[in-house]
Design an enzyme around this catalytic site. Structure first.
Site, PDB file in Angstrom:
ATOM      1  CB  THR A 194      -0.973   0.006   1.211  1.00  0.00           C
ATOM      2  OG1 THR A 194      -1.781   1.190   1.140  1.00  0.00           O
ATOM      3  CG2 THR A 194      -0.254  -0.006   2.542  1.00  0.00           C
ATOM      4  NE  ARG A 195       0.183   5.782  -4.470  1.00  0.00           N
ATOM      5  CZ  ARG A 195      -0.974   5.933  -5.144  1.00  0.00           C
ATOM      6  NH1 ARG A 195      -1.562   4.901  -5.737  1.00  0.00           N
ATOM      7  NH2 ARG A 195      -1.534   7.116  -5.240  1.00  0.00           N
ATOM      8  CG  HIS A 199      -9.474   4.981   5.398  1.00  0.00           C
ATOM      9  ND1 HIS A 199      -9.157   5.896   6.377  1.00  0.00           N
ATOM     10  CD2 HIS A 199      -8.982   5.478   4.234  1.00  0.00           C
ATOM     11  CE1 HIS A 199      -8.531   6.920   5.823  1.00  0.00           C
ATOM     12  NE2 HIS A 199      -8.393   6.703   4.529  1.00  0.00           N
ATOM     13  CG  HIS A 202      -7.750   0.039   2.947  1.00  0.00           C
ATOM     14  ND1 HIS A 202      -8.142   1.309   3.298  1.00  0.00           N
ATOM     15  CD2 HIS A 202      -7.577   0.051   1.613  1.00  0.00           C
ATOM     16  CE1 HIS A 202      -8.199   2.053   2.224  1.00  0.00           C
ATOM     17  NE2 HIS A 202      -7.860   1.325   1.189  1.00  0.00           N
ATOM     18  NE  ARG A 288     -12.494  -1.310 -10.652  1.00  0.00           N
ATOM     19  CZ  ARG A 288     -12.252  -0.125 -11.181  1.00  0.00           C
ATOM     20  NH1 ARG A 288     -11.373   0.691 -10.626  1.00  0.00           N
ATOM     21  NH2 ARG A 288     -12.918   0.264 -12.258  1.00  0.00           N
TER      22      ARG A 288
END
Ligand code: PPS
Length: 568
Positions: A194-195, A199, A202, A288
C-alpha cells in the site's frame, strides 16, 4: 524442515571487515552521487529485495526486460533497474572501470564495476514498460525530464546500507523478515502492498484475504517514493500503527519497504510480487488498478482495471508467490458492516466515501464517519491536513512603486493580528531588500531572484501554518506564477493587484523616485523604463484612488473569508 521461502537469500554486501577496507580503497574512485530514486533501488539491490539482480542492469538485460520482461538469461523481471547518469559524468567513465556510489551526504554505499554504458531509447522504454510515451504518466515524465541521458550497468558490491533515521525499528531487510517469520513459525504469509492510509475497508479486506489464504498478514507499505501528491509516509506510518491494533493479536505484522514505485500498473504488480517473494511472503493481495498512475493526457486510464491481476495470475507460479484477489469491500448500512461488493443483498444501502470526498471533508473540517475510518487514523489525517481555517496561506500584493502596497499590507497585518490564531509575517519589498536581498539590484535576473527568495520564505511560513504577507513590486507574471506554485504546495496563495495607475503613482511620488527615474538618474524603473505585467486573473484587484486604506485592507479580509481561510 526449512521452508524454501524462509531460507536466507543472497545479499550483495561484503563482510564488515571487507567493507572497511573497500571504503578506503573506494575513496579514490570516480564517484556518482545517487539520486533519491537510485538510493531506493540500490537499497533493495544490496539487501536482496531485487534478487536475482546483482547490480544495475547491463544493456542486454535491459533490452530483455524492456521488451519481454526477462533478463538476457530468461529470468522473469519486469522492471528496468537502471543507473541513469548525466552526459557530463558519462564522459568520465568507461566500461571496465570501478566507480563509487555515494548517498547525498557523500557516504560511499557501494562500488560498481561498469560493464555497459549506453544511451537508451527512452520513447521505446516508455511504450514497452509503461504502455505509452505520455508525460501524464509520472514515471514517463521522470524518464524524460529527470533521469539522465546515459545508463550505466554492472555488478554492485554493497558496503553500507542507506541510512534511515525515521521508523528504524519498522524497517526490515528480506532476510530480517524471513528470520522473523521463521522465529514466529509463520509458514504462509500474505503481503498487503500500500501507498495510502488504511481505513476500515482495507482492514476488512486484508483480514479476509489472510483468512481465505489461511495465512498470517504482513502490512508492507511503501515508504520510498510513491505517486507525487500522496500522503507523506510519516503521517501514513502513524496511521498504520493505529490500524495494527485492530487485527486479532499475533496474526498481523507491519514492515516498511524502501521501494521507489513507478506506478506501472500490471508490470509493477508483478514486480511487487517478486519483491514480496524475496521478503519471504507466500501470497500477495492484488487489487483493482494495482499501482495505477491515474489518467493519461486524453483523460483515459492507462491500464484496464484488472490488467494487473491478469499479469500476476499468469506468472505467479514462476514468481513463486500466489495472488489473492482484492475483494472490493463496501459498507452496508442495514447490516452495519463491510461486505464484498458482489455479496451485498439486493436493495441494501451501500455507503462509500471516495478519496476526493475524503480530501474535501478534511479540507473543510467536515465529519468523517466512524463506519469509514478509525478515529485514530482520522486524528492523524486531520493533524496533517487541518481545515482551511487553520492552514497557512500567503497574501501576495503586487503593483507599482508608490501604489500603496506597503500601506495596505501593514493595515492587513494588524487586522489579522487582532483576530489572532496564526502568526503573521510581513515581507515588504523595501524590508526584504534591506535584509534578505541587500546585494541585489533591479535587473530582470536580480528582481527574479529577489521574488523567488520572498516566495521561498512565504512557502515555508505557509507550510508551517502561518500567514505570509508579501508586498514587492513583482513586475513579471512568470515569476509570480512560480511563487504561486511554490506556495500552493502547502496552502492558499492570494494574489492582490494594487491597481493604482502609473500616472497616479507618479503624481504622488512619495519617495521622489519617479522624478529621478524621469531624469534618468535611476535606471530600469518599473513603469517608466522597465515593464510591469498587469496580473490577468488575480484573486483580488484593489483601486486606491479616493479609497481609504482601511477599506482596501477590509476587501482583502472579505476575500479571505470567502475562501474559508478565516472565520466570518
Ligand atoms: S522587485 O521588482 O519586486 O524586485 O522590487 P521590490 O523589491 O519590490 O523593490 C522596490 C522598491 O525599491 C525601490 N526602487 C525601485 N523600484 C523599481 N524600479 C527600480 N529601478 C527601483 N530602484 C529602487 C522602490 O522604492 C520600491 O519600493 P516600493 O515600496 O515598491 O515603493
Amino acid at each position: 524442515m526449512q521452508l524454501r521461502n524462509l531460507a536466507p537469500i543472497p545479499e550483495l554486501y561484503v563482510s564488515y571487515e571487507s567493507a572497511q577496507k573497500l571504503k578506503v580503497e573506494a575513496a579514490d574512485l570516480t564517484s556518482w552521487d545517487l539520486t533519491p530514486r537510485q538510493i531506493c533501488d540500490l537499497d533493495l539491490l544490496m539487501n536482496g529485495g531485487f534478487n536475482p539482480l546483482k547490480g544495475f542492469l547491463g544493456e542486454d538485460d535491459y533490452n530483455g526486460v524492456v521488451e519481454n520482461m526477462r533478463l538476457a538469461d530468461g529470468t522473469l523481471w519486469p522492471m528496468p533497474i537502471t543507473l541513469d547518469i548525466s552526459e557530463k559524468f558519462a564522459e568520465r567513465v568507461e566500461p571496465g572501470q570501478d566507480i563509487a556510489l555515494r548517498d547525498q551526504e557523500g557516504v560511499i554505499l557501494a562500488t560498481m564495476t561498469v560493464t555497459d554504458k549506453w544511451s537508451p531509447d527512452k520513447a521505446r522504454e516508455a511504450e514497452c514498460v509503461f504502455g505509452a510515451d505520455d508525460l501524464a504518466h509520472p514515471a514517463v515524465n521522470y524518464l524524460h525530464n529527470t533521469a539522465g541521458k546515459v545508463y550505466l550497468g554492472g555488478p554492485v558490491v554493497g558496503i553500507h546500507q542507506p541510512v534511515h533515521y525515521d521508523f528504524r525499528a519498522r524497517r526490515d531487510t528480506p532476510n530480517e523478515l524471513r528470520a522473523y517469520f521463521r522465529k514466529l513459525g509463520w509458514r504462509r504469509i500474505v503481503a498487503f502492498q500500500t501507498r495510502n492510509p488504511l481505513h476500515r475497508a482495507h482492514q476488512e479486506l486484508t483480514f479476509r484475504a489472510a483468512k481465505e489464504a489461511q495465512a498470517n498478514l504482513l502490512i508492507h507499505p511503501v515508504v520510498g517514493m510513491t505517486k507525487p501528491g500522496d500522503v507523506d509516509h510519516f503521517t501514513r506510518v502513524r496511521c498504520y500503527e493505529a490500524v495494527l491494533d485492530k487485527y486479532p493479536a499475533s496474526t498481523t505484522s507491519m514492515s516498511l519497504l524502501n521501494l521507489a514505485m513507478r506506478m506501472a500498473g500490471p508490470r509493477e504488480a508483478l514486480w511487487h510480487a517478486l519483491i514480496r517473494a524475496n521478503h519471504g511472503c507466500t501470497h500477495m493481495i492484488v487489487g483493482r488498478d494495482h499501482a495505477g498512475p491515474g489518467k493519461n493526457s486524453l483523460g483515459e486510464d492507462f491500464y484496464g482495471p484488472y490488467d494487473a491481476q491478469d499479469l500476476v495470475r499468469e506468472h505467479q507460479e514462476e514468481a513463486g508467490i500466489e495472488m489473492v484477489d482484492f475483494k472490493h469491500m463496501v459498507y452496508v448500512q442495514e447490516r452495519a458492516q463491510y461486505e464484498p461488493a458482489d455479496e451485498v443483498e439486493k436493495g441494501a444501502t451501500v455507503l462509500n466515501i471516495s478519496g476526493t470526498e475524503l480530501r474535501r471533508r478534511l479540507r473543510e473540517g467536515l465529519e468523517i464517519p466512524e463506519w469509514f475510518s478509525f478515529p485514530e487514523v482520522v486524528t492523524q489525517l486531520r493533524g496533517r491536513y487541518p481545515p482551511r481555517s487553520q492552514q497557512g496561506f500567503t497574501v501576495f500584493f503586487t503593483g507599482f512603486s508608490g501604489s500603496g502596497k506597503s500601506t495596505i499590507a501593514n493595515a492587513l497585518m494588524v487586522k489579522l493580528m487582532e483576530m489572532g490564531g496564526r502568526p503573521v509575517t510581513l515581507l515588504d519589498g523595501d524590508i526584504v531588500r534591506k535584509n534578505l536581498s541587500s546585494e541585489l539590484g533591479f535587473s530582470k535576473e536580480h528582481r527574479d531572484l529577489n521574488i523567488r527568495r520572498i516566495g521561498y520564505v512565504a512557502s515555508e511560513i505557509t507550510k508551517n501554518g502561518g500567514i505570509a504577507i508579501c508586498a514587492p513590486i513583482a513586475p513579471y507574471a512568470t515569476t509570480r506564477r512560480a511563487v504561486r506554485e511554490d506556495v500552493e504546495a502547502f496552502g492558499a496563495f492570494i494574489e492582490v493587484h494594487v491597481a493604482t495607475t502609473i500616472e497616479e503613482c507618479e503624481r504622488r511620488d512619495r519617495k521622489g523616485l519617479y522624478k529621478l527615474a524621469r531624469e534618468g538618474k535611476i535606471k530600469e524603473f518599473t513603469g517608466i523604463s522597465d515593464p510591469y505585467d498587469v496580473p490577468v486573473d488575480p484573486e483580488l484587484s484593489v483601486e486606491t484612488e479616493n479609497v481609504e486604506v482601511d477599506h482596501c485592507a477590509h476587501q482583502v479580509i472579505l476575500t479571505l473569508e470567502s475562501l474559508g481561510l478565516i472565520a466570518a
